[in-house]
Design an enzyme around this catalytic site. Structure first.
Site, PDB file in Angstrom:
ATOM      1  N   LYS A  65      40.217  43.333  49.811  1.00  0.00           N
ATOM      2  CA  LYS A  65      40.062  44.764  50.104  1.00  0.00           C
ATOM      3  C   LYS A  65      39.062  44.934  51.231  1.00  0.00           C
ATOM      4  CE  LYS A  65      35.702  45.254  48.411  1.00  0.00           C
ATOM      5  NZ  LYS A  65      34.499  45.663  49.189  1.00  0.00           N
TER       6      LYS A  65
ATOM      7  N   ASP B 139      33.591  46.674  41.345  1.00  0.00           N
ATOM      8  CA  ASP B 139      34.839  46.750  42.114  1.00  0.00           C
ATOM      9  C   ASP B 139      36.077  46.406  41.284  1.00  0.00           C
ATOM     10  OD1 ASP B 139      33.786  47.593  44.502  1.00  0.00           O
ATOM     11  OD2 ASP B 139      33.733  45.616  45.429  1.00  0.00           O
TER      12      ASP B 139
END
Length: 292
Positions: free
Chosen positions: A10, A142
């Protein structure tokens, strides 16, 4: 049949700190963008009760990294909620690592999310994605975004998610070969008095930036140099708490052209942004075939 499962990288298209909790955790607002690039995991369940992790060279890893922690966490939650014969749950996990450590690309969190989602099915522990996301914060802030698998605005400490759809752009990501520990950067961050949570629409309409970029680039001159270098061709900024730097392009050709203009010793890759994680694409495509 043994399947290979993706653990996608990401980038944070923006990252702002809006507050600090009494326990030291930071409240954030970030735009979490998946890439079609990342690690892969082969996961084989068994009834030995043991969790084993191997590298691509078939060397067993005994360290308590996020993969081992995720498997053990799932097992402990299954035991707590009396799901299945939990004591016998075991697995062999084989990791093929592509995402650099300490790069701000979320490799450890993504690995953990892939393990939780796949083992949840293989072990038949039957937790929902929302349940997996809720207890995955014990591994990292996350991890919930990787579990839910959609491009999202993240808030709180990362556990509050607002999925959004945006045009899937191309990204040139460069890696300065610097390993940055997130906790070190967070601990050195001083909250500005004017920092405050903003409405999502305002966040999306304002120029994107990263509150940690000045701290990291001043500490690591190589990162500062990479940002300046990439900025000659396209708006460039750091992802997460570093160390990778990225630039956004409308198409792959533009990204490739810029990459070709950089010095040959600059390491990096080109990837497409994805509104849905590659893990979700693959997992749900195979779901009916191998789990039912």
């Amino acid at each position: 049949m043994k399947y290979i499962w993706p653990a996608p990288a990401k980038i944070n298209l923006f990252l702002y700190v809006t507050g600090i909790r009494s326990d030291g955790y930071h409240y954030i607002q970030s735009l979490f963008q998946f890439l079609n690039y990342g690690d892969t995991l082969k996961i084989i369940e068994n009834n030995t009760g043991h969790i084993e992790l191997f590298t691509e060279k078939k060397l067993i890893l005994k360290t308590e990294n996020t993969i081992i922690r995720a498997a053990k966490l799932l097992k402990s939650k299954a035991l707590y909620y009396a799901k299945n014969n939990c004591h016998a749950l075991g697995a062999k996990i084989f990791l093929n690592k592509k995402i650099p450590m300490g790069s701000g690309l979320g490799g450890g969190s993504s690995n953990a999310a892939t393990v939780l989602i796949v083992l949840n099915q293989l072990w038949k522990t039957k937790f929902t994605l929302e349940e997996l996301a809720r207890f995955s914060t014990e591994i990292g802030s996350d991890v919930p975004a990787f579990i839910m698998g959609k491009t999202s605005i993240t808030e709180g400490i990362g556990e509050i998610l607002y999925p959004i759809q945006r045009k899937e752009k191309w990204y040139l990501v460069v890696y300065p070969e610097i390993h940055i520990l997130t906790k070190n950067i967070f601990s050195s961050f001083s909250l500005k008095s004017k920092a405050q949570k903003k409405p999502i629409q305002l966040l999306l309409q304002s120029p994107f930036s990263n509150d940690f970029e000045n701290i990291v680039s001043n500490k690591f001159k190589k990162i500062k140099k990479l940002i300046s270098m990439l900025s000659l061709y396209a708006p460039a900024r750091m992802t997460g708490t570093g160390s990778c730097v990225f630039a956004e392009f409308d198409n792959k050709i533009s990204a490739q052209k810029t990459f070709s203009l950089l010095p040959q010793n600059v390491k990096g890759f080109i990837a497409k942004g994805m509104n849905t994680s590659s893990l979700h694409h693959v997992f749900y495509k195979r779901n009916n075939h191998i789990f039912n």
